[in-house]
Motif scaffolding. Sequence first.
Motif, PDB file in Angstrom:
ATOM      1  N   ARG A   2      -1.978  21.321  -4.855  1.00  0.00           N
ATOM      2  CA  ARG A   2      -1.617  20.269  -5.789  1.00  0.00           C
ATOM      3  C   ARG A   2      -0.254  20.559  -6.403  1.00  0.00           C
ATOM      4  O   ARG A   2       0.010  21.646  -6.897  1.00  0.00           O
ATOM      5  CB  ARG A   2      -2.671  20.165  -6.891  1.00  0.00           C
ATOM      6  CG  ARG A   2      -2.466  19.011  -7.853  1.00  0.00           C
ATOM      7  CD  ARG A   2      -3.636  18.952  -8.826  1.00  0.00           C
ATOM      8  NE  ARG A   2      -3.496  17.843  -9.753  1.00  0.00           N
ATOM      9  CZ  ARG A   2      -2.827  17.916 -10.899  1.00  0.00           C
ATOM     10  NH1 ARG A   2      -2.251  19.057 -11.240  1.00  0.00           N
ATOM     11  NH2 ARG A   2      -2.752  16.874 -11.703  1.00  0.00           N
ATOM     12  N   GLU A   4       2.809  20.572  -9.083  1.00  0.00           N
ATOM     13  CA  GLU A   4       2.881  20.640 -10.540  1.00  0.00           C
ATOM     14  C   GLU A   4       3.310  19.266 -11.070  1.00  0.00           C
ATOM     15  O   GLU A   4       4.114  18.567 -10.448  1.00  0.00           O
ATOM     16  CB  GLU A   4       3.891  21.703 -10.978  1.00  0.00           C
ATOM     17  CG  GLU A   4       3.582  23.103 -10.490  1.00  0.00           C
ATOM     18  CD  GLU A   4       2.333  23.694 -11.141  1.00  0.00           C
ATOM     19  OE1 GLU A   4       1.810  23.081 -12.097  1.00  0.00           O
ATOM     20  OE2 GLU A   4       1.877  24.758 -10.682  1.00  0.00           O
ATOM     21  N   ASN A 230      11.735  24.047 -15.389  1.00  0.00           N
ATOM     22  CA  ASN A 230      10.412  23.997 -14.745  1.00  0.00           C
ATOM     23  C   ASN A 230       9.286  24.627 -15.554  1.00  0.00           C
ATOM     24  O   ASN A 230       8.198  24.831 -15.045  1.00  0.00           O
ATOM     25  CB  ASN A 230      10.471  24.670 -13.369  1.00  0.00           C
ATOM     26  CG  ASN A 230      11.381  23.932 -12.417  1.00  0.00           C
ATOM     27  OD1 ASN A 230      12.484  24.401 -12.109  1.00  0.00           O
ATOM     28  ND2 ASN A 230      10.960  22.758 -11.952  1.00  0.00           N
ATOM     29  N   THR A 231       9.552  24.922 -16.832  1.00  0.00           N
ATOM     30  CA  THR A 231       8.493  25.472 -17.688  1.00  0.00           C
ATOM     31  C   THR A 231       8.583  24.873 -19.085  1.00  0.00           C
ATOM     32  O   THR A 231       9.666  24.501 -19.555  1.00  0.00           O
ATOM     33  CB  THR A 231       8.586  27.007 -17.810  1.00  0.00           C
ATOM     34  OG1 THR A 231       9.837  27.351 -18.423  1.00  0.00           O
ATOM     35  CG2 THR A 231       8.457  27.679 -16.468  1.00  0.00           C
ATOM     36  N   LEU A 240       3.371  26.138 -19.583  1.00  0.00           N
ATOM     37  CA  LEU A 240       2.992  25.211 -18.520  1.00  0.00           C
ATOM     38  C   LEU A 240       4.079  25.187 -17.458  1.00  0.00           C
ATOM     39  O   LEU A 240       5.277  25.200 -17.765  1.00  0.00           O
ATOM     40  CB  LEU A 240       2.821  23.792 -19.085  1.00  0.00           C
ATOM     41  CG  LEU A 240       1.758  23.592 -20.164  1.00  0.00           C
ATOM     42  CD1 LEU A 240       1.777  22.144 -20.643  1.00  0.00           C
ATOM     43  CD2 LEU A 240       0.383  23.961 -19.637  1.00  0.00           C
ATOM     44  N   LYS A 241       3.664  25.164 -16.196  1.00  0.00           N
ATOM     45  CA  LYS A 241       4.594  25.002 -15.096  1.00  0.00           C
ATOM     46  C   LYS A 241       4.788  23.509 -14.833  1.00  0.00           C
ATOM     47  O   LYS A 241       3.854  22.708 -14.979  1.00  0.00           O
ATOM     48  CB  LYS A 241       4.068  25.683 -13.832  1.00  0.00           C
ATOM     49  CG  LYS A 241       3.882  27.197 -13.978  1.00  0.00           C
ATOM     50  CD  LYS A 241       5.223  27.888 -14.203  1.00  0.00           C
ATOM     51  CE  LYS A 241       5.046  29.407 -14.275  1.00  0.00           C
ATOM     52  NZ  LYS A 241       6.329  30.100 -14.553  1.00  0.00           N
ATOM     53  N   ALA A 242       5.985  23.138 -14.419  1.00  0.00           N
ATOM     54  CA  ALA A 242       6.286  21.726 -14.202  1.00  0.00           C
ATOM     55  C   ALA A 242       7.181  21.558 -12.989  1.00  0.00           C
ATOM     56  O   ALA A 242       8.012  22.421 -12.692  1.00  0.00           O
ATOM     57  CB  ALA A 242       6.980  21.145 -15.437  1.00  0.00           C
ATOM     58  N   SER A 243       7.008  20.439 -12.276  1.00  0.00           N
ATOM     59  CA  SER A 243       7.942  20.126 -11.190  1.00  0.00           C
ATOM     60  C   SER A 243       9.272  19.661 -11.770  1.00  0.00           C
ATOM     61  O   SER A 243      10.323  19.786 -11.141  1.00  0.00           O
ATOM     62  CB  SER A 243       7.351  19.042 -10.290  1.00  0.00           C
ATOM     63  OG  SER A 243       7.101  17.854 -11.019  1.00  0.00           O
TER      64      SER A 243
END
Length: 414
Positions: A2, A4, A230-231, A240-243
């Motif tokens: 999945r 991010e 990205n965080t 949190l990790k993020a795209s």
Amino acid sequence: MRAEPVVIVGAGLAGLACALELQKNKIPFLLLEASDAPGGRVRTDKVDGFQLDRGFQVYLTAYPEGERLLDYSALQFGRFSPGAMVRLNGNFHRVMDPWREPFAALAGILNPVGNMKDKLLVARLRAVAMAGKADDLLNKVEKPSHQALQEYGFSQNMIDRFFRPFFGGIMLDADLNVSSHMLEYVFRMMASGDTVLPSQGMGAIPAQLASRFPANSIRYNTRVESITANTVRIAGNEELKASAVVVATDGPTAARLLPEIAHVESRMAMTLYFSIRGHAPIADPIIMLNGDMEWPIQNACLPSLVCPNYAPAGHHLASVVVLGDPTQSNQEMEAAVRKQLGQWLDQNLDTWKLLRIYRILNAHPAHRPETVAEKPTRLESGVYVCGDHRFMPSIQSALVNGRHAAEAVAANAG
């Protein structure tokens, strides 16, 4: 595996519009909101059966992005009268839109708010504002609004007695240093649509947008401490990790999270709300303007005449706006407002009950001529940013800039 999500910091109108565009493109996202509900500066509180918008606000139905995103019928708008009552030299004078209220406008043709030439020049301003596409107005040479009005040929009397209390109240800038882009754009929106309130308060607008998301897509009461491309680090040391990360907060908060953004100057305002038992002191859903520009009142109205839901049965709600952030205490401000408004309405306000005072420190980003155009939504750090402080101070601009941020995210994601 999945992917991010795109993390959007702030569930105000720009953040909600960004999320809507991502959802349309099937890009997963997570909204983080520091408060307990969506809306940012566009919120409505329930107090003793009254609906109190957090600072007096209105919606303009001609906003193109609002027409595209919102279900107007569900919001059940109530409409202000197209004009104003201007307090001047101890009396009120009606200044009405001649295209919508021709007989009322004709009756006021000889009032002292501007001269005959001024009233004819309004038609010229309207013609310029209505020509071509709305966005064409944003490509013109900018100047301070007071200078633009002088160049149109308006008298100083008309500028001081009408435009400063009216447009200055909308933009929270009585000096009219705000960009002429906003002057002409707002004039066009008001001329081509209605000035309204939703029946459930201004907070119904973001609530409608947020209702279109899955329940787990927004986290409330979540304060963001720091970000990278990205965080996102949340209070309590959660990361949190993020795209991708989109900062969709007000200007001062965005500047705190993103050092590469310059300080964003904000306009300040105070709104006092009063409960009135029994009959309303005026008959029409119209805004009262301080043409004398005598401190402290900038404008006043009865939102309950626009939408009855703003007050419980047997009552009315009065809203009074004071520009800036007065040094006086709330008690001193209440006394000053009561005295002046009592003179305006020629009645004793002792039976009026103060419901709440809002001091809004970041009510509007200042929009001076040197701002020129919409700023990029993607920064060199790889973080995205959106909000009306990146464009123009309005609901329309917040919604558009939020969509633009989502489009930039989608483009960079391929």
